[in-house]
Motif scaffolding. Sequence first.
Motif, PDB file in Angstrom:
ATOM      1  N   THR A 141       0.857  -1.213   0.299  1.00 46.61           N
ATOM      2  CA  THR A 141       0.000   0.008  -0.130  1.00 46.61           C
ATOM      3  C   THR A 141       1.100   1.245   0.087  1.00 46.61           C
ATOM      4  O   THR A 141       2.088   1.165   0.179  1.00 46.61           O
ATOM      5  CB  THR A 141      -0.897  -0.159   1.131  1.00 46.61           C
ATOM      6  OG1 THR A 141      -0.203  -0.149   2.411  1.00 46.61           O
ATOM      7  CG2 THR A 141      -1.991  -1.069   1.146  1.00 46.61           C
ATOM      8  N   GLU A 142       0.301   2.399  -0.205  1.00 45.97           N
ATOM      9  CA  GLU A 142       1.116   3.531  -0.519  1.00 45.97           C
ATOM     10  C   GLU A 142       1.692   4.259   0.546  1.00 45.97           C
ATOM     11  O   GLU A 142       2.742   5.052   0.170  1.00 45.97           O
ATOM     12  CB  GLU A 142       0.165   4.493  -1.415  1.00 45.97           C
ATOM     13  CG  GLU A 142      -0.689   5.249  -0.527  1.00 45.97           C
ATOM     14  CD  GLU A 142      -1.314   6.433  -1.295  1.00 45.97           C
ATOM     15  OE1 GLU A 142      -2.046   7.361  -0.687  1.00 45.97           O
ATOM     16  OE2 GLU A 142      -1.151   6.602  -2.829  1.00 45.97           O
ATOM     17  N   ASN A 143       1.559   3.842   1.773  1.00 45.74           N
ATOM     18  CA  ASN A 143       2.607   4.278   2.854  1.00 45.74           C
ATOM     19  C   ASN A 143       3.126   2.957   3.479  1.00 45.74           C
ATOM     20  O   ASN A 143       3.567   3.019   4.711  1.00 45.74           O
ATOM     21  CB  ASN A 143       1.764   4.877   4.135  1.00 45.74           C
ATOM     22  CG  ASN A 143       1.315   6.512   3.560  1.00 45.74           C
ATOM     23  OD1 ASN A 143       2.190   7.041   3.268  1.00 45.74           O
ATOM     24  ND2 ASN A 143       0.091   6.763   3.275  1.00 45.74           N
ATOM     25  N   THR A 144       3.145   1.994   2.945  1.00 51.57           N
ATOM     26  CA  THR A 144       3.662   0.570   3.327  1.00 51.57           C
ATOM     27  C   THR A 144       2.832   0.105   4.530  1.00 51.57           C
ATOM     28  O   THR A 144       3.703  -0.546   5.591  1.00 51.57           O
ATOM     29  CB  THR A 144       5.220   0.695   3.444  1.00 51.57           C
ATOM     30  OG1 THR A 144       5.775   1.480   2.303  1.00 51.57           O
ATOM     31  CG2 THR A 144       5.747  -0.575   3.485  1.00 51.57           C
ATOM     32  N   GLU A 145       1.842   0.448   4.521  1.00 49.10           N
ATOM     33  CA  GLU A 145       0.910  -0.109   5.992  1.00 49.10           C
ATOM     34  C   GLU A 145       0.984  -1.498   5.633  1.00 49.10           C
ATOM     35  O   GLU A 145       0.986  -2.304   6.757  1.00 49.10           O
ATOM     36  CB  GLU A 145      -0.428   0.460   5.791  1.00 49.10           C
ATOM     37  CG  GLU A 145      -0.563   2.153   5.977  1.00 49.10           C
ATOM     38  CD  GLU A 145      -0.650   2.713   4.719  1.00 49.10           C
ATOM     39  OE1 GLU A 145      -1.274   3.709   4.659  1.00 49.10           O
ATOM     40  OE2 GLU A 145      -0.500   2.135   3.481  1.00 49.10           O
ATOM     41  N   TYR A 146       0.777  -2.163   4.581  1.00 48.86           N
ATOM     42  CA  TYR A 146       0.474  -3.547   4.324  1.00 48.86           C
ATOM     43  C   TYR A 146       1.221  -4.051   3.099  1.00 48.86           C
ATOM     44  O   TYR A 146       1.366  -3.111   2.166  1.00 48.86           O
ATOM     45  CB  TYR A 146      -0.969  -3.853   4.286  1.00 48.86           C
ATOM     46  CG  TYR A 146      -1.775  -3.780   5.426  1.00 48.86           C
ATOM     47  CD1 TYR A 146      -2.002  -4.672   6.353  1.00 48.86           C
ATOM     48  CD2 TYR A 146      -2.560  -2.698   5.624  1.00 48.86           C
ATOM     49  CE1 TYR A 146      -2.794  -4.451   7.379  1.00 48.86           C
ATOM     50  CE2 TYR A 146      -3.466  -2.533   6.721  1.00 48.86           C
ATOM     51  CZ  TYR A 146      -3.227  -3.345   7.699  1.00 48.86           C
ATOM     52  OH  TYR A 146      -4.336  -3.233   8.763  1.00 48.86           O
ATOM     53  N   VAL A 147       1.901  -5.286   3.279  1.00 49.42           N
ATOM     54  CA  VAL A 147       2.291  -5.806   1.934  1.00 49.42           C
ATOM     55  C   VAL A 147       1.023  -7.049   1.718  1.00 49.42           C
ATOM     56  O   VAL A 147       0.665  -7.757   2.808  1.00 49.42           O
ATOM     57  CB  VAL A 147       3.761  -6.581   2.152  1.00 49.42           C
ATOM     58  CG1 VAL A 147       3.774  -7.322   3.342  1.00 49.42           C
ATOM     59  CG2 VAL A 147       4.010  -7.216   1.067  1.00 49.42           C
ATOM     60  N   ILE A 148       0.713  -7.251   0.651  1.00 51.25           N
ATOM     61  CA  ILE A 148      -0.542  -8.102   0.295  1.00 51.25           C
ATOM     62  C   ILE A 148      -0.092  -9.191  -0.389  1.00 51.25           C
ATOM     63  O   ILE A 148       0.827  -9.268  -1.143  1.00 51.25           O
ATOM     64  CB  ILE A 148      -1.280  -7.254  -0.824  1.00 51.25           C
ATOM     65  CG1 ILE A 148      -1.425  -5.793  -0.260  1.00 51.25           C
ATOM     66  CG2 ILE A 148      -2.492  -8.086  -0.780  1.00 51.25           C
ATOM     67  CD1 ILE A 148      -2.115  -5.572   1.137  1.00 51.25           C
ATOM     68  N   ALA A 149      -0.635 -10.528  -0.021  1.00 48.97           N
ATOM     69  CA  ALA A 149      -0.256 -11.788  -0.686  1.00 48.97           C
ATOM     70  C   ALA A 149      -1.588 -12.666  -0.691  1.00 48.97           C
ATOM     71  O   ALA A 149      -2.218 -12.679   0.025  1.00 48.97           O
ATOM     72  CB  ALA A 149       0.469 -12.519   0.562  1.00 48.97           C
ATOM     73  N   GLY A 150      -1.744 -12.592  -2.211  1.00 53.72           N
ATOM     74  CA  GLY A 150      -3.124 -13.266  -2.758  1.00 53.72           C
ATOM     75  C   GLY A 150      -2.721 -14.512  -3.330  1.00 53.72           C
ATOM     76  O   GLY A 150      -1.728 -14.827  -4.006  1.00 53.72           O
ATOM     77  N   VAL A 158       3.057  -3.748   8.509  1.00 54.62           N
ATOM     78  CA  VAL A 158       4.561  -3.444   8.289  1.00 54.62           C
ATOM     79  C   VAL A 158       4.904  -2.544   9.233  1.00 54.62           C
ATOM     80  O   VAL A 158       4.153  -1.308   9.239  1.00 54.62           O
ATOM     81  CB  VAL A 158       5.092  -3.228   6.677  1.00 54.62           C
ATOM     82  CG1 VAL A 158       6.605  -2.971   6.976  1.00 54.62           C
ATOM     83  CG2 VAL A 158       4.595  -4.287   5.880  1.00 54.62           C
ATOM     84  N   ASP A 159       5.640  -2.834  10.121  1.00 52.78           N
ATOM     85  CA  ASP A 159       6.127  -1.780  11.108  1.00 52.78           C
ATOM     86  C   ASP A 159       6.895  -0.551  10.399  1.00 52.78           C
ATOM     87  O   ASP A 159       7.974  -0.871   9.903  1.00 52.78           O
ATOM     88  CB  ASP A 159       7.070  -2.315  12.264  1.00 52.78           C
ATOM     89  CG  ASP A 159       7.357  -1.498  13.325  1.00 52.78           C
ATOM     90  OD1 ASP A 159       8.101  -0.555  13.138  1.00 52.78           O
ATOM     91  OD2 ASP A 159       6.932  -1.584  14.648  1.00 52.78           O
ATOM     92  N   PRO A 160       6.259   0.483  10.681  1.00 49.81           N
ATOM     93  CA  PRO A 160       6.930   1.697   9.826  1.00 49.81           C
ATOM     94  C   PRO A 160       8.601   2.152  10.388  1.00 49.81           C
ATOM     95  O   PRO A 160       9.132   2.739   9.684  1.00 49.81           O
ATOM     96  CB  PRO A 160       6.120   2.794  10.348  1.00 49.81           C
ATOM     97  CG  PRO A 160       5.414   2.424  11.456  1.00 49.81           C
ATOM     98  CD  PRO A 160       5.293   1.197  11.506  1.00 49.81           C
ATOM     99  N   GLU A 161       9.024   1.701  11.633  1.00 49.41           N
ATOM    100  CA  GLU A 161      10.287   1.993  12.035  1.00 49.41           C
ATOM    101  C   GLU A 161      11.300   0.843  11.537  1.00 49.41           C
ATOM    102  O   GLU A 161      12.151   1.298  11.143  1.00 49.41           O
ATOM    103  CB  GLU A 161      10.206   2.101  13.680  1.00 49.41           C
ATOM    104  CG  GLU A 161       9.311   3.047  14.190  1.00 49.41           C
ATOM    105  CD  GLU A 161       9.699   4.408  13.751  1.00 49.41           C
ATOM    106  OE1 GLU A 161      10.896   4.738  13.596  1.00 49.41           O
ATOM    107  OE2 GLU A 161       8.700   5.134  13.282  1.00 49.41           O
ATOM    108  N   ASN A 162      11.001  -0.282  11.673  1.00 48.59           N
ATOM    109  CA  ASN A 162      11.873  -1.407  11.641  1.00 48.59           C
ATOM    110  C   ASN A 162      11.452  -2.394  10.309  1.00 48.59           C
ATOM    111  O   ASN A 162      12.213  -3.246  10.044  1.00 48.59           O
ATOM    112  CB  ASN A 162      12.375  -2.147  12.715  1.00 48.59           C
ATOM    113  CG  ASN A 162      11.071  -2.746  13.506  1.00 48.59           C
ATOM    114  OD1 ASN A 162       9.878  -3.167  12.835  1.00 48.59           O
ATOM    115  ND2 ASN A 162      11.024  -2.861  14.582  1.00 48.59           N
TER     116      ASN A 162
END
Length: 652
Positions: free
Chosen positions: A165-174, A204-208
């Motif tokens: 997602t555009e702020n790397t909140e999630y990485v998607i796996a379908g 995804v943790d925004p820090e690490n």
Amino acid sequence: MKKIKYLFGSLVALAVMLAGCNQGTNSGNGALSSSAAEKVYVAPGEQDEFYAFLSGGYSGNLTVYGLPSGRMFKEIPVFSQFPTSGYGYSEETKPMLNTSHGFIPWDDLHHPDISQTNGELDGRWIFVNGNNTPRIARVSLKTFETEEIIEIPNSAGNHSSAFITENTEYVIAGTRFSVPVPQRDMSIKEYKGNFKGALSFISVDPENGRMDLKFQVMMPGFNYDLSHPGRGESHGWHFFSTYNTEEANSLMEVNSSQNDKDFIAAINWKKIEEYVNNGGGTKMATNYAHNVYDEHTHTGTSTMKNEVLTVDPTKVPDAVFFLPTPKSPHGCDVDPSGEYIIGAGKLSADLTIHSFTKMLDAIANKKFDGEAYGIPILQYEDVMAGVVKSGGLGPLHTEFDGKGNAYTTFFISSEVVKWELGTWEVIDRKPTYYSVGHLMIPGGNSRKPFGKYVVAMNKITKDRYLPTGPEMEHSAQIYDISGDKMQLIYDFPTHGEPHYAAGCPAELLASNSQKIYRLDENKHPYAVTNPSEARVERDGNVVHIYMSTIRSHFTPDNIEGIKVGDKVYFHITNHEQDFDVPHGFSMIGQNTSEILIMPGQTKTSLWEPKKVGVWPFYCTDFCSALHQEMQGYVRVSPASSNIELSWSLGED
């Protein structure tokens, strides 16, 4: 039914033949002029403008190239054992390849995606998918090493991955293959209505960057092929192409291609996230591995997890919808504005473009054309923005140049087609050599593409390179797209089978690239930070050798008292603090591989001697004029020997 199959095959063969003729007709256009050659020339001592990260497909690894030169800089091991560095062989990295199925030292790596902030590439990490044993990996773009791998339960053929997602909140796996969920012994003939497709949202943790499987949406038993996130106004949505809405399970090339339209699934992950955060969803018992590499201890650990939160999409109102899309769509791409969702039907000559704005209007006004397993199907005409009448065959994937243009690959007619967003008019087309799959524009999957080059990744090389027997590498071709017309400027062989690539400006990464590991920050439990700490210790039949290495010497360099049947662990610390001076270690009779130890790093190699004798070890990486002298010996005595351990610290 067989007649349909053979007719389709004949049409494809004819198209390929015609495409080959077309290549010959246009061969003059593909020939490199001197001006084109100048565009890819990088003089000695100069550096490339872009990094390109190409998936290695069945190699299981990620390869790094420079653009425009096409030079391969590095192969990053991710899902496969890699004797060049010892990844997957050293004791520190073996845990990275652990799964619920045991130690799996291979996978099929397809789709890399670079982390983003506000929809723009930020250069922190690159995420990739393992297609076979479903996994998602995170690679650090500081060290260019794999830092984390998480297994995906309830999934099979992890194909519409790894897109962020555009702020790397999630990485998607379908999942590509729908399967029984939970897995159980049941007849394959009971597929329809019983198998499920899991769409996994990994936070995804925004820090690490640390990943965590937050929830899975349990969808109908279709095949979920590719996906891309919304951006801009469509941020909070994710789009998946589907095929096999027929839910066939046999003779798929015919039985899963019957419907005139399949779907793009639109998932409002923000609504589902809110539902989950408020206690929604069902916890399901399962088993999957989460593997993390710590750069301070230089060691990977593997943790088995035993449950996952699942979500029934029919329980979350207005969260999931189907957009009808012709026909067996493969690519599913979203333009930089987030308004247009492009569906590329493999069996359609045209491209279908859906409008996000129209989709929202159709949802608000309930313009539905029935439902599938309780999920509303939007009316095709009410969500369609336009159609690109391409005239090509086998459309697959689309990227964007940030200047209002889109570029789509056509597999059967072997070409890249440039068309304009909004008018849907084709404005240029160029042949590829041959059978192009994915293409990549640096940043082409973001709000801010860098529209200077497009890289086409081709499946067949034929006459492009010197023959090397029946197996040849695949091929990539670079086109200059800075002008109105595309210009082929270079082609180069690629390792494995690249399925997709991600690219970014070199200036985004080069200044942050890690040069060494600081020796005074080495927290490895077996590290020796001074040669005086080198020693050998026995615990039963387990022997630990604490070893240091620096140009051009191992400490200790001569060891006696090892016995047949011992398990000997060489813990080797590289004391160099100079950039690009690794040391290698190889022991005769090793049943693993050599290992390559970076400056300031500690790695461990296991050796189990099976023969009496005096056996040498040596450095495998050229490090100095006295590289050949960088060696040592281990004396191995019979298992019944009472010879005490002794070692030399190289002090005369």
